[in-house]
Motif scaffolding. Sequence first.
Motif, PDB file in Angstrom:
ATOM      1  N   ILE A  26       1.109  -1.434   0.341  1.00 50.48           N
ATOM      2  CA  ILE A  26       0.282  -0.290  -0.136  1.00 50.48           C
ATOM      3  C   ILE A  26       0.824   1.340   0.274  1.00 50.48           C
ATOM      4  CG2 ILE A  26      -1.608   1.460   1.699  1.00 50.48           C
ATOM      5  CD1 ILE A  26      -2.890  -1.248   1.937  1.00 50.48           C
ATOM      6  N   SER A  27       1.159   2.225  -0.983  1.00 51.13           N
ATOM      7  CA  SER A  27       0.691   3.412  -1.243  1.00 51.13           C
ATOM      8  C   SER A  27       1.685   4.130   0.350  1.00 51.13           C
ATOM      9  CB  SER A  27       0.977   4.130  -1.810  1.00 51.13           C
ATOM     10  OG  SER A  27       1.417   5.574  -2.044  1.00 51.13           O
ATOM     11  N   PHE A  49      11.207  -5.607   5.974  1.00 51.89           N
ATOM     12  CA  PHE A  49      11.586  -4.411   5.460  1.00 51.89           C
ATOM     13  C   PHE A  49      11.208  -2.853   6.045  1.00 51.89           C
ATOM     14  CE2 PHE A  49      14.141  -5.491   2.153  1.00 51.89           C
ATOM     15  CZ  PHE A  49      13.952  -6.765   1.599  1.00 51.89           C
ATOM     16  N   VAL A  50      12.153  -2.390   6.300  1.00 51.51           N
ATOM     17  CA  VAL A  50      11.286  -1.138   6.859  1.00 51.51           C
ATOM     18  C   VAL A  50      11.874  -0.121   6.087  1.00 51.51           C
ATOM     19  CG1 VAL A  50      11.411   0.592   8.432  1.00 51.51           C
ATOM     20  CG2 VAL A  50      11.304  -1.380   9.042  1.00 51.51           C
ATOM     21  N   GLY A  72      12.609   1.176  -1.250  1.00 48.19           N
ATOM     22  CA  GLY A  72      11.725   1.183  -0.049  1.00 48.19           C
ATOM     23  C   GLY A  72       9.895   0.637  -0.457  1.00 48.19           C
ATOM     24  N   THR A  73       9.710   0.829  -2.600  1.00 47.93           N
ATOM     25  CA  THR A  73       8.796   0.871  -3.239  1.00 47.93           C
ATOM     26  C   THR A  73       8.467  -0.706  -2.837  1.00 47.93           C
ATOM     27  OG1 THR A  73       9.775   1.006  -4.978  1.00 47.93           O
ATOM     28  CG2 THR A  73       8.785   2.927  -4.470  1.00 47.93           C
ATOM     29  N   ALA A  93       2.343  -8.497   3.489  1.00 45.47           N
ATOM     30  CA  ALA A  93       1.929  -7.800   3.762  1.00 45.47           C
ATOM     31  C   ALA A  93       2.647  -6.337   3.932  1.00 45.47           C
ATOM     32  CB  ALA A  93       1.294  -8.611   4.967  1.00 45.47           C
ATOM     33  N   SER A  94       2.042  -4.961   4.154  1.00 42.19           N
ATOM     34  CA  SER A  94       2.471  -3.986   4.617  1.00 42.19           C
ATOM     35  C   SER A  94       1.504  -3.639   6.004  1.00 42.19           C
ATOM     36  CB  SER A  94       2.415  -3.304   2.919  1.00 42.19           C
ATOM     37  OG  SER A  94       0.679  -2.954   2.691  1.00 42.19           O
ATOM     38  N   SER A  95       2.297  -2.449   6.508  1.00 43.91           N
ATOM     39  CA  SER A  95       1.725  -1.922   7.242  1.00 43.91           C
ATOM     40  C   SER A  95       2.549  -0.103   7.474  1.00 43.91           C
ATOM     41  CB  SER A  95       1.769  -2.462   8.659  1.00 43.91           C
ATOM     42  OG  SER A  95       3.315  -2.498   9.461  1.00 43.91           O
TER      43      SER A  95
END
Lengths: 115, 112
Positions: A26-27, A49-50, A72-73, A93-95
């Motif tokens: 997610i952007s 990843f951060v 980082g995208t 997954a992203s957060s």
Amino acid sequence: EAGVTQFPSHSVIEKGQTVTLRCDPISGHDNLYWYRRVMGKEIKFLLHFVKESKQDESGMPNNRFLAERTGGTYSTLKVQPAELEDSGVYFCASSSGLPAFSEQYFGPGTRLTVT
Amino acid sequence: AQSVTQLDSHVSVSEGTPVLLRCNYSSSYSPSLFWYVQHPNKGLQLLLKYTSAATLVKGINGFEAEFKKSETSFHLTKPSAHMSDAAEYFCVVSDFADKLIFGTGTRLQVFP
């Protein structure tokens, strides 16, 4: 707002070949995670990843797996060479990471079949 | 180390009857617990989460879960099942680094 997307949805390859899975988070989400579900087993963490940095790669099974997140995208997960036991569903997954334990949004997964 | 155990791999209910999906956890400190659901060909969706606030947590689609420290349980319930609830449900615990640790999943079937 677009959700987490993964490509391809399904991949069938032969043992010894290379496959690259892609995840678009997610952007604006700095945190990106990879998980895997092998047939009949639980979903297991692979890495985190951060932005573009690997925060935790303790779940990566071996050095045949290489994950990158340039800029980082989006992220890619390459398996080279693939083995039969790599078959399963790979989830991304992203957060946002804020606040702590913010919700992880999952993609639909990539089903990898190694024959 | 944290872990979760989902006590049933399959649960079958009739539409309109209550749903109970059982989960026990193990954690060396106060855990963050979640329930996720996966419908066929869809991504995992968060149903609800417990992060040391109220022990009874309400989620989406009428689901709720109760955190019971004395029993180390976090069972998922719904008063009345709907056909659209048929899916696979995952009990999840988070470690302090945001890594999610999943249970083996419970497949819920709902009969008309």
